[in-house]
Design a protein around this motif. Sequence first.
Motif, mmCIF file in Angstrom:
data_model
loop_
_atom_site.group_PDB
_atom_site.id
_atom_site.type_symbol
_atom_site.label_atom_id
_atom_site.label_comp_id
_atom_site.label_asym_id
_atom_site.label_seq_id
_atom_site.Cartn_x
_atom_site.Cartn_y
_atom_site.Cartn_z
ATOM 1 N N ARG A 179 0.821 -1.206 0.000
ATOM 2 C CA ARG A 179 0.000 0.000 0.000
ATOM 3 C C ARG A 179 0.852 1.252 0.000
ATOM 4 O O ARG A 179 0.626 2.175 -0.753
ATOM 5 N N TYR A 180 1.835 1.264 0.877
ATOM 6 C CA TYR A 180 2.696 2.444 1.017
ATOM 7 C C TYR A 180 3.853 2.331 0.042
ATOM 8 O O TYR A 180 4.236 1.225 -0.341
ATOM 9 N N PRO A 181 4.452 3.475 -0.332
ATOM 10 C CA PRO A 181 5.521 3.414 -1.337
ATOM 11 C C PRO A 181 6.658 2.457 -0.982
ATOM 12 O O PRO A 181 6.991 1.590 -1.781
ATOM 13 N N ASP A 182 7.256 2.566 0.214
ATOM 14 C CA ASP A 182 8.507 1.836 0.447
ATOM 15 C C ASP A 182 8.396 0.657 1.391
ATOM 16 O O ASP A 182 9.395 0.083 1.797
ATOM 17 N N LYS A 183 7.184 0.301 1.798
ATOM 18 C CA LYS A 183 7.058 -0.811 2.749
ATOM 19 C C LYS A 183 5.877 -1.689 2.376
ATOM 20 O O LYS A 183 4.924 -1.225 1.746
ATOM 21 N N GLU A 211 11.663 -1.212 0.716
ATOM 22 C CA GLU A 211 12.830 -1.291 1.610
ATOM 23 C C GLU A 211 12.502 -1.941 2.945
ATOM 24 O O GLU A 211 13.402 -2.238 3.726
ATOM 25 N N ASP A 212 11.227 -2.095 3.228
ATOM 26 C CA ASP A 212 10.806 -2.377 4.599
ATOM 27 C C ASP A 212 9.678 -3.418 4.555
ATOM 28 O O ASP A 212 8.643 -3.189 3.933
ATOM 29 N N ILE A 213 9.898 -4.577 5.189
ATOM 30 C CA ILE A 213 8.882 -5.630 5.159
ATOM 31 C C ILE A 213 8.435 -5.972 6.584
ATOM 32 O O ILE A 213 9.248 -6.239 7.462
ATOM 33 N N ILE A 224 16.055 -4.453 0.346
ATOM 34 C CA ILE A 224 15.456 -4.494 1.688
ATOM 35 C C ILE A 224 16.438 -4.011 2.752
ATOM 36 O O ILE A 224 17.558 -4.496 2.867
ATOM 37 N N ARG A 225 15.999 -3.010 3.538
ATOM 38 C CA ARG A 225 16.832 -2.410 4.585
ATOM 39 C C ARG A 225 16.283 -2.689 5.983
ATOM 40 O O ARG A 225 17.014 -2.574 6.954
ATOM 41 N N ARG A 226 15.007 -2.989 6.068
ATOM 42 C CA ARG A 226 14.361 -3.158 7.381
ATOM 43 C C ARG A 226 13.368 -4.312 7.328
ATOM 44 O O ARG A 226 12.608 -4.426 6.367
#
Length: 474
Positions: A156-160, A215-217, A245-247
Amino acid sequence: MDTQLKLLGKDAPPSEPIRHLKASVDPSTLHHRQLLDGTFWQRIPAYRQIDEATFLDHTWQAKNTITNPQKLLAAVQDLVPQSFYDDVEQGFRHSPMSIRVSPYLLSLIDWQHAYTDPLRRQFVPVASRLLPDHPKLTLDSLHEQADAPVPGLTHRYPDKALFLALDTCPVYCRFCTRSYAVGVDTDEVEKVSLKATEDRWERAFTYIRERPELEDIVVSGGDSYQLKARQITLIGNRLLELPNIRRIRFATKGPAVMPMKLITDHEWLDALTSVVDRGRKLHKEVVLHTHFNHPNEITAITKRALDGVFERGIITRNQCVLQRGVNDSIATMQLLVKRLGHCQVHPYYVYVHDLVKGVEDLRTTLQTALDIEKAVRGTTAGFHTPTFVVDAPGGGGKRVAHSFEHYDRTTGISVFAAPSVKPGYFLYFDPVDTLAPEIQAKWKVPAERDQMVEEAIAAAKAAQQASAKASSVR
Ligand SMILES: *Cc1c(COP(=O)(O)O)cnc(C)c1O
Ligand code: SF4
């Protein structure tokens, strides 16, 4: 000596008593440090002979989990009258959620006050207290399925993104937002299946790899507690190996409902720790997200469990759901926040209860959230102060409770906008039974409902236009 200086405590010899500027605090009033300890579970008839080693054994907890009214009766026996069991039996029949209560949770319920107990309210439905659903309610109110390119992956959100690895939990919460999928089918709901199958997971990993902006899952479900140690390792490693993926956050209600797993399931905690350690070497953050709702859920066992997690260098954050008769008072929320802090858990969010089927008795008004947030902020560290959010129905995502474009306390309608998530307006509705009788009558008539909603959206538009005119932000 100059009296002024002396007042300020300057130049006073070390032997001189300190002049306190605030009234001193009686340590016995610091309730957040006073955790329930000892063999408290032996209050429950079925657990009178259960020793500590057995009670701390997570496999014993899982094996003795209560999954129907008959098992509840067998455990709690004569602590509550038969009429209560009949009420529970009826409650189950109308519930969209399956029932699952760990012996640990069961032991924390004050069965002398079964109707008002905050833990009973969250996990054991009783028919006599149910309220009709809000007319605007839909089963997947958050549109998680509509925003899922792959079953069980909501982007839903751009980066997660939210990865629902499986559809089971160590307990089932009456208020579950994902009652569309979590748990087994009930009389009320046939569930969407999200089994822990590696084929489905692979499709999710492929999608994540193909989206460089991700970046974030959030690994959730269901619940990460239900994943086997090797599955934690597999998911953790597959995600850590994706360069974008960073987080990663592993979400689990486990610490709140079965903390002993963190003490006795070494394999599971070791698996999580390895993923966290590997992530740290790769400069990627892997954390635990948990879900405590009431200070009674935090005992000396919880502290011991979370101390172990903290010693391994694992950061833990808490997401809480605001619920009527559970934690909708200032004192309860302040105590919860302080107690979480005492266990080195960061209170991250307090969610205003989503529009969920069959639990109208647990929802509060938006105003309740605003009042509690005002009283909680300022009591402790800013990073231990939760943000109160509304997960806007219709896929607008989380919005800070205060950030409504318009809130009509009379009709109970609040209107939110989410410019970086999705265009349009997102509405939240206070429970109808909290409104004035003449407004409750209006909610019964479809045409009147539509008019109240239209007026709220028009007011939100007008408020937005007025503030856009006054603002210099572009
Ligand atoms: C809550 C949520 C996230 C994570 O949001 P944060 O505000 O970063 O905690 C991601 N995806 C979905 C669909 C969510 O509901
Ligand atoms: S633990 Fe979470 S996902 Fe599972 S039933 Fe409770 S709220 Fe739903």
